[in-house]
Write a protein that holds these residues in place. Structure first.
Motif, PDB file in Angstrom:
ATOM      1  N   GLY B 123       0.816  -1.209   0.000  1.00 49.93           N
ATOM      2  CA  GLY B 123       0.000   0.000   0.000  1.00 49.93           C
ATOM      3  C   GLY B 123       0.848   1.256   0.000  1.00 49.93           C
ATOM      4  N   ASP B 124       0.342   2.327   0.603  1.00 53.51           N
ATOM      5  CA  ASP B 124       1.030   3.612   0.441  1.00 53.51           C
ATOM      6  C   ASP B 124       1.435   4.276   1.760  1.00 53.51           C
ATOM      7  N   SER B 125       1.655   3.482   2.824  1.00 51.76           N
ATOM      8  CA  SER B 125       2.212   4.090   4.031  1.00 51.76           C
ATOM      9  C   SER B 125       3.725   4.201   3.839  1.00 51.76           C
ATOM     10  N   ASP B 203      -0.616   8.354   5.090  1.00 54.19           N
ATOM     11  CA  ASP B 203      -0.644   9.468   4.142  1.00 54.19           C
ATOM     12  C   ASP B 203      -1.146  10.772   4.770  1.00 54.19           C
ATOM     13  N   GLY B 204      -1.844  10.668   5.893  1.00 52.02           N
ATOM     14  CA  GLY B 204      -2.296  11.878   6.571  1.00 52.02           C
ATOM     15  C   GLY B 204      -1.139  12.757   7.012  1.00 52.02           C
ATOM     16  N   ILE B 205       0.035  12.145   7.246  1.00 50.24           N
ATOM     17  CA  ILE B 205       1.216  12.913   7.656  1.00 50.24           C
ATOM     18  C   ILE B 205       2.004  13.372   6.423  1.00 50.24           C
ATOM     19  N   TYR B 206       2.415  12.429   5.581  1.00 49.64           N
ATOM     20  CA  TYR B 206       3.386  12.815   4.545  1.00 49.64           C
ATOM     21  C   TYR B 206       2.758  13.649   3.432  1.00 49.64           C
ATOM     22  N   ALA B 207       1.414  13.569   3.293  1.00 50.95           N
ATOM     23  CA  ALA B 207       0.786  14.368   2.244  1.00 50.95           C
ATOM     24  C   ALA B 207       0.844  15.855   2.575  1.00 50.95           C
ATOM     25  N   GLU B 208       0.991  16.163   3.871  1.00 57.27           N
ATOM     26  CA  GLU B 208       0.934  17.569   4.292  1.00 57.27           C
ATOM     27  C   GLU B 208       2.309  18.162   4.577  1.00 57.27           C
ATOM     28  N   LEU B 209       3.330  17.316   4.740  1.00 62.48           N
ATOM     29  CA  LEU B 209       4.620  17.833   5.201  1.00 62.48           C
ATOM     30  C   LEU B 209       5.718  17.647   4.163  1.00 62.48           C
ATOM     31  N   SER B 210       6.615  18.618   4.099  1.00 62.69           N
ATOM     32  CA  SER B 210       7.806  18.452   3.266  1.00 62.69           C
ATOM     33  C   SER B 210       8.840  17.673   4.081  1.00 62.69           C
ATOM     34  N   ASP B 211       9.866  17.174   3.405  1.00 63.07           N
ATOM     35  CA  ASP B 211      10.908  16.429   4.113  1.00 63.07           C
ATOM     36  C   ASP B 211      11.548  17.270   5.217  1.00 63.07           C
ATOM     37  N   GLN B 227       4.493  13.090  18.377  1.00 62.00           N
ATOM     38  CA  GLN B 227       3.445  14.052  18.720  1.00 62.00           C
ATOM     39  C   GLN B 227       3.624  15.347  17.924  1.00 62.00           C
ATOM     40  N   ALA B 228       4.903  15.774  17.789  1.00 63.26           N
ATOM     41  CA  ALA B 228       5.184  17.016  17.063  1.00 63.26           C
ATOM     42  C   ALA B 228       4.752  16.896  15.604  1.00 63.26           C
ATOM     43  N   LEU B 229       4.994  15.731  14.994  1.00 68.18           N
ATOM     44  CA  LEU B 229       4.589  15.524  13.599  1.00 68.18           C
ATOM     45  C   LEU B 229       3.084  15.734  13.454  1.00 68.18           C
TER      46      LEU B 229
END
Lengths: 186, 283
Positions: B123-125, B203-211, B227-229
């Protein structure tokens, strides 16, 4: 910080939380719908599945299911009437079906430790004759048909009892004289 | 060697939490001896039925299965077996809930065993390794985008068509399909270095954040980092924010020894006594 691991495998800081915040409160399922899927439109190559009745979320993870070319339909069932998985049923498909504990078995009975992981026995359906047979497997475990030891392939009839490990199975055919998939019961 | 866990999860703006995760017991020395440290995250496919049940089933079955590995079994084989069983469990659940092949979940599992990282993904995690202030993704998602890119590389469609295809994000592989159309893994376990941080997220995290935004969250304890993420993503207040889950594993090759106070006190005591005697002597 004092990390505690809850029974579901989440870590939390017990100085901040009195119970696991990731588990939430059971029974507080706000907006949880048990709505069934609506029929999805069929595309030439893929079937797009989106939108669950009752859940109005936009941009949800969308799945793409390959449209199966041809079908491998059910031809009969085994029903567990005694043993660890009592009450469960297992689908029998055309031709050979291995019975075992392994996840890759056609008929997977993984709750019974007394059954071999692979091919404890075989159930086969002959589509030309629309008849079922049971055959011994490759392992050490014994299989019984109506109390008789299965040492050679034997014909299976409706409501025959099969015993393997601690499991008793009842055989229920679908295909036979009344119905088969080729002529759709015409 | 020591691995510290961190995890955080949030429902976002969705009606249901369809992410699930679990970590093995990081204090169970006996199991770590042969099974290492396990972390699993799953994201139920929301476009299908029963996403939350699918993710829960996948995670709980995977962890239970891996936990029951026997001592001589290799980590690789235990992971493969757990993945098969988890897939089977989701298929079964779909069947019993009356939606066969209409219920699915992504799954990402990572094990740190004897200083090496093993992972499996369907999948896509995303799985990231953060080392020396840089972050790199270790797995590729099973989205349609991957196929589109292949077609673009072969010149069958243009790059622009590939980049703008409406179904780019559609999942091609997930648990709940029998047989699994694809599964990713590392062929060789990846040797970790002291101070490496492993990040697993949906995807809820990486879709919104840059590296860079991700990196900025990771320079603290794993629990605070996870928690910070979540906090950084939620601060963006996206109107359709998906469920978000982050797991952080911090690897230390050496056990850091806590400072022994008793030794210090003894030393101060002796010096104090000596000074006292000196004072008495001088007086």
């Amino acid at each position: 910080m004092k990390l505690i691991r809850c029974e579901r495998g989440h870590y939390y800081d017990s100085q901040q939380h009195s119970r696991c915040p990731s588990c939430g409160v059971p029974g507080l399922d706000a907006g949880n719908s048990d709505a069934q899927m609506q029929a999805a439109p069929v595309d030439a190559m893929v079937t797009q599945v989106r939108g669950q009745a009752g859940v109005a979320d936009i941009g949800v993870t969308v799945a793409m299911v390959r449209k199966k070319i041809g079908i491998d339909p059910v031809v009969g069932w085994l029903v567990c009437i005694e043993g660890p998985e009592k009450g469960r049923d297992y689908r029998i498909r055309s031709e050979r079906n291995g019975i075992g504990r392994g996840a890759d078995m056609a008929i997977c009975i993984n709750g019974d430790e007394a059954i071999s992981r692979e091919n404890h026995a075989y159930i086969s359906f002959n589509p030309r004759k629309a008849s079922f047979r049971i055959a011994p497997g490759d392992g050490r475990g014994m299989t019984y048909l109506n109390g008789e030891e299965v040492d050679v392939p034997m014909p299976l009839l409706a409501y025959d009892r099969i015993e393997l490990g601690q499991t008793h199975l009842l055989f229920v055919p679908l295909c036979g004289e009344q119905f088969n998939w080729e002529n759709q019961g015409e | 060697m020591k691995v510290s866990p961190g995890n955080a999860s949030h429902i976002g703006r969705r009606q249901q939490q369809q992410d699930a995760f679990a970590l093995s017991d990081f204090d169970d020395a006996e199991f770590i001896e042969h099974g290492g440290y396990l972390a699993v995250v799953a994201d139920g496919v929301g476009g299908l039925a029963h996403g939350a049940e699918a993710a829960d089933t996948a995670v709980s079955r995977f962890v239970a299965d891996y936990r029951s590995k026997f001592e001589q079994q290799s980590v690789d084989s235990a992971l493969d077996e757990a993945l098969d069983h988890a897939n089977h469990a989701v298929c079964d659940a779909g069947f019993y809930l009356g939606c066969p092949e209409r219920m699915g979940s992504t799954l990402l599992a990572a094990v740190i065993y004897q200083g090496q990282l093993y992972w499996r993904s369907v999948g896509d995690s995303h799985l990231y390794l953060c080392r020396d202030g840089r972050i790199g993704q270790l797995n590729a998602g099973h989205n349609f985008a991957r196929q589109l890119q292949t077609l673009a590389n072969e010149g069958i469609i243009s790059q622009q068509e590939a980049d703008t295809h409406p179904e780019r994000q559609a999942l091609e592989a997930f648990l709940g399909l029998n047989p699994l159309p694809a599964r990713d893994r590392n062929r060789q376990p990846l040797p970790l270095q002291d101070g490496d941080v492993i990040l697993m997220c949906t995807d809820g995290i990486y879709a919104e954040l840059s590296d860079d935004e991700m990196m900025a969250c990771l320079n603290q304890t794993p629990m605070a980092a996870a928690q910070a993420l979540c906090d950084v993503v939620l601060a963006k207040q996206q109107p359709h924010q998906d469920n978000l889950t982050a797991l952080v594993l911090a690897y230390e090759s050496k056990e850091s020894k806590p400072v022994s106070w008793s030794g210090r006190f003894a030393l101060y005591g002796v010096i104090g006594l000596f000074l006292l005697m000196l004072a008495e002597y001088l007086a």
